[in-house]
Design a protein around this motif. Sequence first.
Motif, PDB file in Angstrom:
ATOM      1  N   THR A  82      65.097  18.632  85.080  1.00 60.69           N
ATOM      2  CA  THR A  82      64.254  18.028  84.051  1.00 60.69           C
ATOM      3  C   THR A  82      64.243  18.896  82.804  1.00 60.69           C
ATOM      4  O   THR A  82      64.276  20.131  82.886  1.00 60.69           O
ATOM      5  CB  THR A  82      62.801  17.830  84.543  1.00 60.69           C
ATOM      6  OG1 THR A  82      62.256  19.101  84.937  1.00 60.69           O
ATOM      7  CG2 THR A  82      62.752  16.868  85.717  1.00 60.69           C
ATOM      8  N   LEU A  83      64.187  18.246  81.669  1.00 59.55           N
ATOM      9  CA  LEU A  83      64.091  18.931  80.378  1.00 59.55           C
ATOM     10  C   LEU A  83      63.041  18.225  79.548  1.00 59.55           C
ATOM     11  O   LEU A  83      63.094  17.006  79.363  1.00 59.55           O
ATOM     12  CB  LEU A  83      65.440  18.899  79.649  1.00 59.55           C
ATOM     13  CG  LEU A  83      65.461  19.488  78.233  1.00 59.55           C
ATOM     14  CD1 LEU A  83      65.162  20.992  78.268  1.00 59.55           C
ATOM     15  CD2 LEU A  83      66.799  19.223  77.552  1.00 59.55           C
ATOM     16  N   LYS A  84      62.061  18.984  79.060  1.00 56.68           N
ATOM     17  CA  LYS A  84      60.974  18.430  78.254  1.00 56.68           C
ATOM     18  C   LYS A  84      60.892  19.206  76.947  1.00 56.68           C
ATOM     19  O   LYS A  84      60.674  20.414  76.939  1.00 56.68           O
ATOM     20  CB  LYS A  84      59.648  18.527  79.014  1.00 56.68           C
ATOM     21  CG  LYS A  84      58.453  17.956  78.268  1.00 56.68           C
ATOM     22  CD  LYS A  84      57.178  18.065  79.095  1.00 56.68           C
ATOM     23  CE  LYS A  84      55.977  17.503  78.362  1.00 56.68           C
ATOM     24  NZ  LYS A  84      54.722  17.629  79.166  1.00 56.68           N
ATOM     25  N   LEU A  85      61.060  18.493  75.848  1.00 52.25           N
ATOM     26  CA  LEU A  85      60.971  19.087  74.516  1.00 52.25           C
ATOM     27  C   LEU A  85      59.893  18.362  73.723  1.00 52.25           C
ATOM     28  O   LEU A  85      59.855  17.130  73.702  1.00 52.25           O
ATOM     29  CB  LEU A  85      62.307  18.976  73.775  1.00 52.25           C
ATOM     30  CG  LEU A  85      63.555  19.484  74.506  1.00 52.25           C
ATOM     31  CD1 LEU A  85      64.795  19.225  73.663  1.00 52.25           C
ATOM     32  CD2 LEU A  85      63.423  20.963  74.841  1.00 52.25           C
ATOM     33  N   GLU A  86      59.024  19.117  73.060  1.00 52.16           N
ATOM     34  CA  GLU A  86      57.959  18.536  72.243  1.00 52.16           C
ATOM     35  C   GLU A  86      57.782  19.352  70.970  1.00 52.16           C
ATOM     36  O   GLU A  86      57.845  20.585  71.001  1.00 52.16           O
ATOM     37  CB  GLU A  86      56.617  18.528  72.995  1.00 52.16           C
ATOM     38  CG  GLU A  86      56.509  17.534  74.114  1.00 52.16           C
ATOM     39  CD  GLU A  86      55.131  17.565  74.752  1.00 52.16           C
ATOM     40  OE1 GLU A  86      54.566  16.500  75.015  1.00 52.16           O
ATOM     41  OE2 GLU A  86      54.617  18.679  75.004  1.00 52.16           O
ATOM     42  N   TYR A  87      57.551  18.655  69.880  1.00 50.36           N
ATOM     43  CA  TYR A  87      57.224  19.357  68.636  1.00 50.36           C
ATOM     44  C   TYR A  87      56.450  18.408  67.733  1.00 50.36           C
ATOM     45  O   TYR A  87      56.784  17.224  67.631  1.00 50.36           O
ATOM     46  CB  TYR A  87      58.475  19.839  67.915  1.00 50.36           C
ATOM     47  CG  TYR A  87      58.155  20.767  66.759  1.00 50.36           C
ATOM     48  CD1 TYR A  87      57.816  22.100  66.995  1.00 50.36           C
ATOM     49  CD2 TYR A  87      58.155  20.310  65.450  1.00 50.36           C
ATOM     50  CE1 TYR A  87      57.493  22.949  65.956  1.00 50.36           C
ATOM     51  CE2 TYR A  87      57.832  21.159  64.390  1.00 50.36           C
ATOM     52  CZ  TYR A  87      57.502  22.474  64.659  1.00 50.36           C
ATOM     53  OH  TYR A  87      57.172  23.320  63.627  1.00 50.36           O
ATOM     54  N   GLY A  88      55.406  18.921  67.094  1.00 48.43           N
ATOM     55  CA  GLY A  88      54.614  18.100  66.203  1.00 48.43           C
ATOM     56  C   GLY A  88      53.886  18.925  65.166  1.00 48.43           C
ATOM     57  O   GLY A  88      53.597  20.108  65.374  1.00 48.43           O
ATOM     58  N   LEU A  89      53.579  18.286  64.038  1.00 47.12           N
ATOM     59  CA  LEU A  89      52.864  18.945  62.944  1.00 47.12           C
ATOM     60  C   LEU A  89      51.727  18.049  62.462  1.00 47.12           C
ATOM     61  O   LEU A  89      51.816  16.823  62.524  1.00 47.12           O
ATOM     62  CB  LEU A  89      53.803  19.236  61.773  1.00 47.12           C
ATOM     63  CG  LEU A  89      54.926  20.249  61.994  1.00 47.12           C
ATOM     64  CD1 LEU A  89      55.832  20.288  60.771  1.00 47.12           C
ATOM     65  CD2 LEU A  89      54.375  21.630  62.299  1.00 47.12           C
ATOM     66  N   THR A  90      50.674  18.681  61.974  1.00 41.76           N
ATOM     67  CA  THR A  90      49.539  17.968  61.387  1.00 41.76           C
ATOM     68  C   THR A  90      49.224  18.569  60.027  1.00 41.76           C
ATOM     69  O   THR A  90      49.045  19.790  59.913  1.00 41.76           O
ATOM     70  CB  THR A  90      48.302  18.048  62.286  1.00 41.76           C
ATOM     71  OG1 THR A  90      48.574  17.410  63.538  1.00 41.76           O
ATOM     72  CG2 THR A  90      47.116  17.359  61.638  1.00 41.76           C
ATOM     73  N   TYR A  91      49.191  17.713  59.009  1.00 49.39           N
ATOM     74  CA  TYR A  91      48.773  18.156  57.683  1.00 49.39           C
ATOM     75  C   TYR A  91      47.323  17.756  57.478  1.00 49.39           C
ATOM     76  O   TYR A  91      46.958  16.578  57.610  1.00 49.39           O
ATOM     77  CB  TYR A  91      49.647  17.535  56.587  1.00 49.39           C
ATOM     78  CG  TYR A  91      49.084  17.784  55.204  1.00 49.39           C
ATOM     79  CD1 TYR A  91      49.266  19.015  54.589  1.00 49.39           C
ATOM     80  CD2 TYR A  91      48.343  16.802  54.542  1.00 49.39           C
ATOM     81  CE1 TYR A  91      48.728  19.265  53.327  1.00 49.39           C
ATOM     82  CE2 TYR A  91      47.805  17.039  53.287  1.00 49.39           C
ATOM     83  CZ  TYR A  91      48.000  18.282  52.694  1.00 49.39           C
ATOM     84  OH  TYR A  91      47.454  18.523  51.455  1.00 49.39           O
ATOM     85  N   ILE A  92      46.476  18.725  57.174  1.00 51.13           N
ATOM     86  CA  ILE A  92      45.060  18.478  56.924  1.00 51.13           C
ATOM     87  C   ILE A  92      44.758  18.877  55.483  1.00 51.13           C
ATOM     88  O   ILE A  92      45.029  20.019  55.074  1.00 51.13           O
ATOM     89  CB  ILE A  92      44.172  19.288  57.886  1.00 51.13           C
ATOM     90  CG1 ILE A  92      44.531  18.956  59.330  1.00 51.13           C
ATOM     91  CG2 ILE A  92      42.700  19.004  57.637  1.00 51.13           C
ATOM     92  CD1 ILE A  92      43.799  19.799  60.346  1.00 51.13           C
ATOM     93  N   ASP A  93      44.213  17.949  54.722  1.00 51.37           N
ATOM     94  CA  ASP A  93      43.922  18.192  53.318  1.00 51.37           C
ATOM     95  C   ASP A  93      42.999  19.396  53.163  1.00 51.37           C
ATOM     96  O   ASP A  93      41.932  19.472  53.772  1.00 51.37           O
ATOM     97  CB  ASP A  93      43.269  16.940  52.715  1.00 51.37           C
ATOM     98  CG  ASP A  93      43.208  17.016  51.200  1.00 51.37           C
ATOM     99  OD1 ASP A  93      43.940  17.834  50.611  1.00 51.37           O
ATOM    100  OD2 ASP A  93      42.437  16.242  50.598  1.00 51.37           O
ATOM    101  N   GLY A  94      43.443  20.365  52.376  1.00 46.69           N
ATOM    102  CA  GLY A  94      42.654  21.560  52.130  1.00 46.69           C
ATOM    103  C   GLY A  94      42.936  22.695  53.097  1.00 46.69           C
ATOM    104  O   GLY A  94      42.518  23.835  52.864  1.00 46.69           O
ATOM    105  N   GLN A  95      43.651  22.405  54.202  1.00 46.95           N
ATOM    106  CA  GLN A  95      43.947  23.442  55.186  1.00 46.95           C
ATOM    107  C   GLN A  95      45.442  23.665  55.385  1.00 46.95           C
ATOM    108  O   GLN A  95      45.845  24.638  55.996  1.00 46.95           O
ATOM    109  CB  GLN A  95      43.304  23.089  56.537  1.00 46.95           C
ATOM    110  CG  GLN A  95      41.791  22.980  56.479  1.00 46.95           C
ATOM    111  CD  GLN A  95      41.186  22.665  57.841  1.00 46.95           C
ATOM    112  OE1 GLN A  95      41.752  22.990  58.876  1.00 46.95           O
ATOM    113  NE2 GLN A  95      40.023  22.033  57.835  1.00 46.95           N
ATOM    114  N   GLY A  96      46.257  22.742  54.889  1.00 45.96           N
ATOM    115  CA  GLY A  96      47.693  22.896  55.015  1.00 45.96           C
ATOM    116  C   GLY A  96      48.234  22.289  56.309  1.00 45.96           C
ATOM    117  O   GLY A  96      47.574  21.492  56.969  1.00 45.96           O
ATOM    118  N   THR A  97      49.443  22.702  56.663  1.00 48.56           N
ATOM    119  CA  THR A  97      50.147  22.153  57.824  1.00 48.56           C
ATOM    120  C   THR A  97      50.055  23.104  59.007  1.00 48.56           C
ATOM    121  O   THR A  97      50.274  24.309  58.861  1.00 48.56           O
ATOM    122  CB  THR A  97      51.620  21.892  57.485  1.00 48.56           C
ATOM    123  OG1 THR A  97      51.698  20.989  56.373  1.00 48.56           O
ATOM    124  CG2 THR A  97      52.355  21.284  58.667  1.00 48.56           C
TER     125      THR A  97
END
Length: 286
Positions: A82-97
Amino acid sequence: MKRMPWLVLMFLAAFKAVWGEDAAPAATPPVDSWKKQVVASLNLNQGAFSDWQQGGTNFISWQAAFNARLENDNAASNWLNTLKLEYGLTYIDGQGTRKSADNLDLESVFAWKTWPQVNPFVSFSAKSQFDAGFDYSQDPAVQTSAFLDPGYFTETAGLKYVPGPEFNTRLGLAVKETVADKFQAIYTVDPDTGKLQGVLTELGAGWVSELNLKFSEDSKFGSKLDLFWNGKGLDRTVAEWDNLLSIGLNKVLSVNIENDYRYDPKVYLGWQIKETVGLGFAYNLL
């Protein structure tokens, strides 16, 4: 780090065997068969507020995942990769990414069907992340991790109990290597001497249990509990418990609910918890 090439080669060997089998002449069908599943998914979330008196902060969030499962099951043995890859980003106004997900998880388990429900097995696993991690509770934020810093490599041999296709559990003697470079003070301090080192090797017991339920063609629930005990006290047990409920709305759209727990006293004295809910796109590549 020395274990990484071996783990990657084992996983690539499984892929080679699968596609090599497909390319073989069709005159004599092979006895052994591979079950292949490759799923790519993308979750998106967005919120915008303008003069919204109840309060709110503009944000955009995305999370991508790639899950591959290759299994060779025959009368004599079972080889699951099994191979599991995950990646994610969140941009929040005033706080950046900031990161919202970052996971690299590779595992290979080979079991001999010696008895009807109890099988001797050997397994290899590698876990790390792609990008730098930060502690945002401090101002300014402090980096606490990076790619293969730390990296976790575990080799286990023992017995696997398989009462049915939905559930299995395995227990064995395990060797766990934790590697670190810039962040040795967090992950690879020698517990006896307090000395910083690049590799922390621990001998102990590994116990992994998996539950996989399928409600329909496009809806399923998966749960995996991974425990490692180094034999020096129950408070030194490292626990990872991952849960994912995927509810298919159609062949492409799905609602994904993820709930993950971590307990590693070397990193944090308490439970680390991650919860995500998202509407996403999922596509079966194989």
